[in-house]
Design an enzyme around this catalytic site. Sequence first.
Site, PDB file in Angstrom:
ATOM      1  N   CYS A  77      -3.614  -8.566  -3.384  1.00  0.00           N
ATOM      2  CA  CYS A  77      -2.474  -7.752  -3.799  1.00  0.00           C
ATOM      3  C   CYS A  77      -2.849  -6.856  -4.986  1.00  0.00           C
ATOM      4  CB  CYS A  77      -1.259  -8.636  -4.101  1.00  0.00           C
ATOM      5  SG  CYS A  77       0.281  -7.684  -4.128  1.00  0.00           S
ATOM      6  N   HIS A 177      -0.574 -10.977   0.975  1.00  0.00           N
ATOM      7  CA  HIS A 177      -0.733 -12.279   0.327  1.00  0.00           C
ATOM      8  C   HIS A 177      -1.251 -13.300   1.334  1.00  0.00           C
ATOM      9  CE1 HIS A 177       0.997 -11.451  -3.613  1.00  0.00           C
ATOM     10  NE2 HIS A 177       1.732 -10.557  -2.973  1.00  0.00           N
ATOM     11  N   GLU A 179      -2.017 -16.233   0.785  1.00  0.00           N
ATOM     12  CA  GLU A 179      -1.441 -17.549   0.483  1.00  0.00           C
ATOM     13  C   GLU A 179       0.006 -17.665   0.940  1.00  0.00           C
ATOM     14  OE1 GLU A 179      -1.966 -15.102  -1.512  1.00  0.00           O
ATOM     15  OE2 GLU A 179      -0.350 -14.925  -2.961  1.00  0.00           O
TER      16      GLU A 179
END
Lengths: 195, 252
Positions: A77, A177, A179
């Site tokens: 990001c 992202h 994650e």
Amino acid sequence: MNIAVIDYKGGNVQSVLFALERLGLQATLTADHNLIRGADKILFPGEGEASSAMRELRAQGLDQLLPTLTQPFLGICLGMQLLGRHSQENDAELLGILPFDVVRFPEAAGYKVPHMGWNNLQQLRSPLFAGLREEDYVYFVHSYYAPVGDYTIAEAAYPAPFSAAVQHENFYAVQFHTEKSGPVGTRILENFLKL
Amino acid sequence: MLTKRIIPCLDIKDGRTVKGVRFEGLRDAGDPVALAARYAREGADELVFLDITATNQKRTTLVALVREVARELDIPFTVGGGIGTVQDVEALLLNGADKVSINSAALARPELIEELARRFGSQCIVVAADTRYNEADGWQIYTRAGTHNTGRDAVQWCREAADRGAGEILLTSMSNDGTKDGFALDITGAVSRAVSVPVVASGGAGSLQDFTNVFQQAQADAGLAASIFHFGEIGIRALKEHLRQDGIPVRL
């Protein structure tokens, strides 16, 4: 495996640590130059605003250290945007590891800013995306983007194509992202850790 | 193509989900982490946790819950409910919340939106706005669970919130909430056209078609609901398949 997550008060760090934990991996959150230099893999997450992130990196001398690293490196990001040369966001000078300038999404009817939500990846061209299909979805939240260039290894469109992921030598970075992108994001993180 | 998001909302009290959750195969329906993980597996795009705890331990239990959710969940989630200070927001974000929504505190002191956006970035600051319709004034902003009229016009307040730095508007129609008659299409559309940030529509979802309508007729970016998901009346996957058939981009 010795994984360092760069600590520069860049936000969102805990989610990245948890994502590694779900893979059974423990990472070190650190700004220590020796620990970073000695790591096998480097993760560079980030959220928030570019100029204040750069200020923090400079305060820690990380703006000098990061470009010299040679092990596999993954920006996430804002951590991707910071690898460029310049950002329109408060006119910030960036790390200059990759030759792109970060610009704001233009106002366009029907296209809200931030670009927030799940968008599909296209034009995948990197081992980072092994096992993925074109059109797999990942989660984005950003108002600024890196244009498509020779360094682009995946694209997304909003409405025009932009860099969803970039690479230069050992420096890999993704705008979305990993994650927070479900099993697709986990696979990308695993692929990176195998590089 | 950016997809429309489907967001189940979990009400939390003292670290547990409230409202009867009837889910087959879920050992402990009061465990928010288990419920969240189940929604993520079924294809929810995001989750919202709305904390209604009103005790002194509120902050501690909420932060602990956020940490547990972030540990398990690999999709984004927003936390809201009585959040009023920069310190509250910081603790939630540091422990893994992706976004924090503020409501009454922003109405009491709108500068808070700017302070939070400057400190943490607009992308993680959601302004939740509760609105109710009356003949005389149109759509007004309410607080205290929809009982107190602030006298603010809904569209004007949402526009102000976005101008001050909110990265998303979570718009709940108190007039529609619980009715299952569908989302409030007129005010959702009006807010969506008035702001340049994403709008999450909430309140009134009762059928698959209600979601199609809010995306096609009111340009919502996301649809949020609670009980229809919790009671299994609508499955996330079936909903998304319906939306795709209607030509709405969704992540399946």
